[in-house]
Structures are given as C-alpha cells and as structure tokens.
Design a protein around this motif. Structure first.
Motif, PDB file in Angstrom:
ATOM      1  N   ILE A 155      43.728 -15.926  30.570  1.00  0.00           N
ATOM      2  CA  ILE A 155      44.003 -14.611  31.159  1.00  0.00           C
ATOM      3  C   ILE A 155      44.736 -14.800  32.489  1.00  0.00           C
ATOM      4  N   PRO A 156      45.738 -13.962  32.784  1.00  0.00           N
ATOM      5  CA  PRO A 156      46.476 -14.124  34.037  1.00  0.00           C
ATOM      6  C   PRO A 156      45.638 -13.804  35.275  1.00  0.00           C
ATOM      7  N   LYS A 157      45.936 -14.536  36.332  1.00  0.00           N
ATOM      8  CA  LYS A 157      45.308 -14.306  37.634  1.00  0.00           C
ATOM      9  C   LYS A 157      46.415 -14.120  38.665  1.00  0.00           C
ATOM     10  N   LEU A 158      46.245 -13.150  39.542  1.00  0.00           N
ATOM     11  CA  LEU A 158      47.270 -12.831  40.535  1.00  0.00           C
ATOM     12  C   LEU A 158      46.784 -13.151  41.937  1.00  0.00           C
ATOM     13  N   THR A 159      47.662 -13.778  42.730  1.00  0.00           N
ATOM     14  CA  THR A 159      47.388 -14.043  44.138  1.00  0.00           C
ATOM     15  C   THR A 159      48.496 -13.415  44.968  1.00  0.00           C
ATOM     16  N   ALA A 160      48.128 -12.733  46.060  1.00  0.00           N
ATOM     17  CA  ALA A 160      49.100 -12.121  46.966  1.00  0.00           C
ATOM     18  C   ALA A 160      48.941 -12.748  48.348  1.00  0.00           C
ATOM     19  N   THR A 161      50.018 -13.335  48.852  1.00  0.00           N
ATOM     20  CA  THR A 161      50.001 -13.968  50.169  1.00  0.00           C
ATOM     21  C   THR A 161      50.915 -13.198  51.111  1.00  0.00           C
ATOM     22  N   PHE A 162      50.314 -12.658  52.187  1.00  0.00           N
ATOM     23  CA  PHE A 162      51.070 -11.831  53.124  1.00  0.00           C
ATOM     24  C   PHE A 162      51.665 -12.674  54.243  1.00  0.00           C
ATOM     25  N   TYR A 169      50.306  -2.751  62.605  1.00  0.00           N
ATOM     26  CA  TYR A 169      50.726  -1.423  62.183  1.00  0.00           C
ATOM     27  C   TYR A 169      52.182  -1.208  62.604  1.00  0.00           C
ATOM     28  N   ASN A 170      52.905  -0.452  61.795  1.00  0.00           N
ATOM     29  CA  ASN A 170      54.307  -0.124  62.083  1.00  0.00           C
ATOM     30  C   ASN A 170      55.214  -1.345  62.093  1.00  0.00           C
ATOM     31  N   SER A 171      54.819  -2.392  61.345  1.00  0.00           N
ATOM     32  CA  SER A 171      55.659  -3.580  61.237  1.00  0.00           C
ATOM     33  C   SER A 171      55.911  -3.896  59.762  1.00  0.00           C
ATOM     34  N   PRO A 172      57.124  -4.342  59.423  1.00  0.00           N
ATOM     35  CA  PRO A 172      57.387  -4.767  58.048  1.00  0.00           C
ATOM     36  C   PRO A 172      56.667  -6.069  57.738  1.00  0.00           C
ATOM     37  N   PHE A 173      56.618  -6.417  56.469  1.00  0.00           N
ATOM     38  CA  PHE A 173      55.927  -7.634  56.048  1.00  0.00           C
ATOM     39  C   PHE A 173      56.491  -8.066  54.702  1.00  0.00           C
ATOM     40  N   SER A 174      56.081  -9.220  54.250  1.00  0.00           N
ATOM     41  CA  SER A 174      56.471  -9.680  52.913  1.00  0.00           C
ATOM     42  C   SER A 174      55.228 -10.137  52.160  1.00  0.00           C
ATOM     43  N   ILE A 175      55.334 -10.122  50.850  1.00  0.00           N
ATOM     44  CA  ILE A 175      54.253 -10.619  49.990  1.00  0.00           C
ATOM     45  C   ILE A 175      54.831 -11.617  49.010  1.00  0.00           C
ATOM     46  N   LYS A 176      54.193 -12.772  48.922  1.00  0.00           N
ATOM     47  CA  LYS A 176      54.499 -13.724  47.873  1.00  0.00           C
ATOM     48  C   LYS A 176      53.464 -13.535  46.774  1.00  0.00           C
ATOM     49  N   TRP A 177      53.920 -13.021  45.644  1.00  0.00           N
ATOM     50  CA  TRP A 177      53.051 -12.823  44.496  1.00  0.00           C
ATOM     51  C   TRP A 177      53.110 -14.070  43.615  1.00  0.00           C
ATOM     52  N   THR A 178      51.958 -14.525  43.155  1.00  0.00           N
ATOM     53  CA  THR A 178      51.925 -15.687  42.271  1.00  0.00           C
ATOM     54  C   THR A 178      50.967 -15.419  41.120  1.00  0.00           C
ATOM     55  N   MET A 179      51.486 -15.521  39.899  1.00  0.00           N
ATOM     56  CA  MET A 179      50.655 -15.343  38.715  1.00  0.00           C
ATOM     57  C   MET A 179      50.430 -16.689  38.047  1.00  0.00           C
ATOM     58  N   THR A 180      49.148 -16.996  37.806  1.00  0.00           N
ATOM     59  CA  THR A 180      48.777 -18.259  37.181  1.00  0.00           C
ATOM     60  C   THR A 180      47.804 -18.025  36.039  1.00  0.00           C
TER      61      THR A 180
END
Length: 345
Positions: A155-162, A169-180
């Motif tokens: 079954i897939p598992k998802l990890t989100a790294t910010f 607050y009021n700042s942009p950001f990025s997410i690295k999504w990883t499915m394993t």
C-alpha cells in the motif's frame, strides 16, 4: 493506476451471489428506484501497490418514470485499516430490460488502499461528482448491500517535507512529496502520475491533469503564503485511489493585555489576547514564582476569532509578573506572550 513493476495479485474465487438485504426507510420512500438485488462477482480480492482490480456489479431494480438510466454504487469501509474509506463504481449501464424494470451492470475498480472490508452502501442516480458526498445524489438510495473483503499489499505511503520546516505566517513555502511502498519502505521504481491540488481544487475542478514524480516517487511544489487545504492524490477511475493532505507547522504567536495594570488583591482582572491560528486550543495564564518558575494559574480556550480571555487574580501587594502560554496544539508550536505586570494593591 498501474505500474510496470508490480502486478496485481487477484484471488480466484467463485461468484459471490450476494443479494441485497432489506432496503432502508429512505429507499422505500423513493418512488423512482426499488433495488431488488445487488450482486458482486467476487466476495474477496487481493490488490497490490497502485494497481486496481475490477469487480463486476450487477443491479436489478424497478423504477417509475425517470430520466435516469445510469447508476453508480458507493461503497463504505466497515472494517480494516486502509488509507481510503470509501469507493465509487464506474457507471452501471442498462444491459437488460428497460429503465423502469431492468438489469444494470458495471465494475468497481478496487485499489489496495481500501484494504479491509468495504460494503455497498448507496446507489446514486445519474452521475458521480468527485469530492461531493451528497451530489449526483439528488436521489440516493441507501442499501444494505454486499461486502467485499480486500487484501491490500504494498500500500502506498506518503511523506510531506516542508521547507522551511516551520513556516512563518504570510510566507511562501515548498513541499517535497514522496510516495513509497509502505511494506518495503522503498520507492516503486518508476515515475508515478499524481495530482497536486490546493484549496477548492482538492474537491472540484479538473481531475484529468496529472504530473509525474521522479523514479524515487518524489516531486516538489512551491506554494503561496496563506492558510488553505493542500492535497496530494493518485488518479483512479472514476475517483482517486489515494488522497492525503499536509498542514504546515506554524510558530506559536501569542499576545496578551490585562484589562487593568493594578487591582485590589484577590480581585479578578480579565486578560484578553490572541493566539494565531489556534482555534479551540487551550492557553494558560502563568505567574512567575521566584526567579524562573512559571506556574499555571488559569486556563481558557481560544475562540474561532483566535481571541481568548483568562482571569488573573493578584495574590499579594506589589508588581506581579504574568504571561500567557500556548502549548503546542495541532500544527501550531508552543508560544508565549510578552511578560506583563499587574500590581496588587
């Protein structure tokens, strides 16, 4: 979605002649559709990784004059621990008889993510609308339908790294999504089709456009500042076979101001403040004991406006240090207000 690397394992079991149980009151009251039977051609199925296995559904029923000649079946989890709790079939098309007295047939594409037992719970007339729990359902028929035991493996598992790890607050950001693969802890070994959405896009809009991860199952996306829903989905037919979300960790920002800076010993002094994005979280009024020991002397819940009120009560004559503490709550870290003073007189 199917990968080139892992094939679905399919249990060869005989036809599951699972006839519909007694209809609910909601069905009996509906003059349009009376479901006589609802049958799956399997009682159990095994599915691996991001594959799906079709299970045939046959519906027999009668209906009064109606514009509908297509139906969907909605399944709900009744046991197990898969990451997906519901499932929708492909359209069931009329294969015999008439829309007023006929037989409809179609398939439900079963993913590994419904690992456990799912049960046919509703028949929906017309069309299925992704993300809507009551749409297409200007005429839902509740049913006590057949169950399907699903053995989901890999079954897939998802990890989100910010980035940054704590997002101001009021700042942009990025997410690295990883499915394993949750079973092996390793990537599936090929690029995966995924859908990255935010806000209303998580439940409506275009669900045909996809993007590809790298072969490690990772993809990075930049997001604008703000508080909104963020989601990751793996496409399926007619609905995603996997969906999950992520919430950025936010700093604890607390302000507090006493309604009076001096008051008679033993009297109540309301202290008003705000705790950003901390709705329904507790806050503690703390008083300084000695040189370094802050102790709780009151508590309150943060309102939907992010505001709160705690009551201070000067215990002795003189200048008394106070502050308000927000313990870590949901996705908000611990925070404290600036120290303020109330003089007991």
């Amino acid at each position: 979605m199917r990968t080139n690397r892992i094939l679905a394992a399919l249990l060869a079991v005989p036809l599951a002649a699972l006839t519909l149980g007694t209809a609910t009151t909601a069905q009996a009251a509906d003059p349009h559709l009376q479901v006589k039977s609802l049958v799956l051609n399997r009682a159990s199925v095994a599915v691996s990784s991001l594959n799906t296995v079709p299970v045939t559904i046959t519906l027999e029923g009668t209906a009064g004059p109606s514009e509908y000649d297509t139906y969907y079946v909605a399944f709900e989890r009744v046991a197990g621990t898969g990451p997906k709790d519901d499932l929708y079939s492909m359209p069931l098309k009329l294969i015999k008889g008439t829309p007023q007295d006929g037989t409809w047939q179609g398939v439900v594409n079963v993913p590994s993510t419904v690992n456990g037992t799912i049960k046919a719970a509703r028949v929906i007339a017309g069309g299925y609308l992704l993300g809507c729990t009551s749409c297409g359902e200007d005429y839902p028929v509740n049913v006590n339908g057949p169950s399907l035991a699903v053995t989901g493996t890999h079954i897939p598992k998802l990890t989100a790294t910010f980035t940054p790890k704590v997002v101001p607050y009021n700042s942009p950001f990025s997410i690295k999504w990883t499915m394993t693969d949750s079973q092996t802890g390793k990537p599936y070994g090929s690029k995966l089709k995924v859908m990255l959405r935010q806000d209303n896009g998580c439940v409506e809009g275009d669900f045909t456009t996809t993007t590809l991860t790298d072969t490690a199952g990772s993809i990075t996306k930049n997001y604008p500042a703000g508080n909104y829903v963020i989601c990751f989905m793996v496409p399926g037919n007619p609905a995603p076979i996997f969906s999950d979300g992520a919430i950025p960790t936010r700093p604890g920002i607390v302000t507090a101001t006493p309604s009076k800076t001096s008051a008679p010993v033993g009297s109540i002094v309301p202290v008003n403040g705000t705790a950003q994005s901390a709705y329904n979280c507790p806050v503690n009024l703390q008083r300084l004991y000695g040189a370094t020991a802050w102790r709780n002397v009151g508590t309150a819940k943060v309102r939907s406006s992010w505001r709160f009120t705690v009551n201070a009560q000067p215990a002795y004559k003189g200048k008394i240090p106070y502050r308000v503490q927000l313990p870590a709550c949901n996705n908000v870290l611990t925070g404290v207000s600036k120290t303020f003073y109330i003089t007991g007189v």
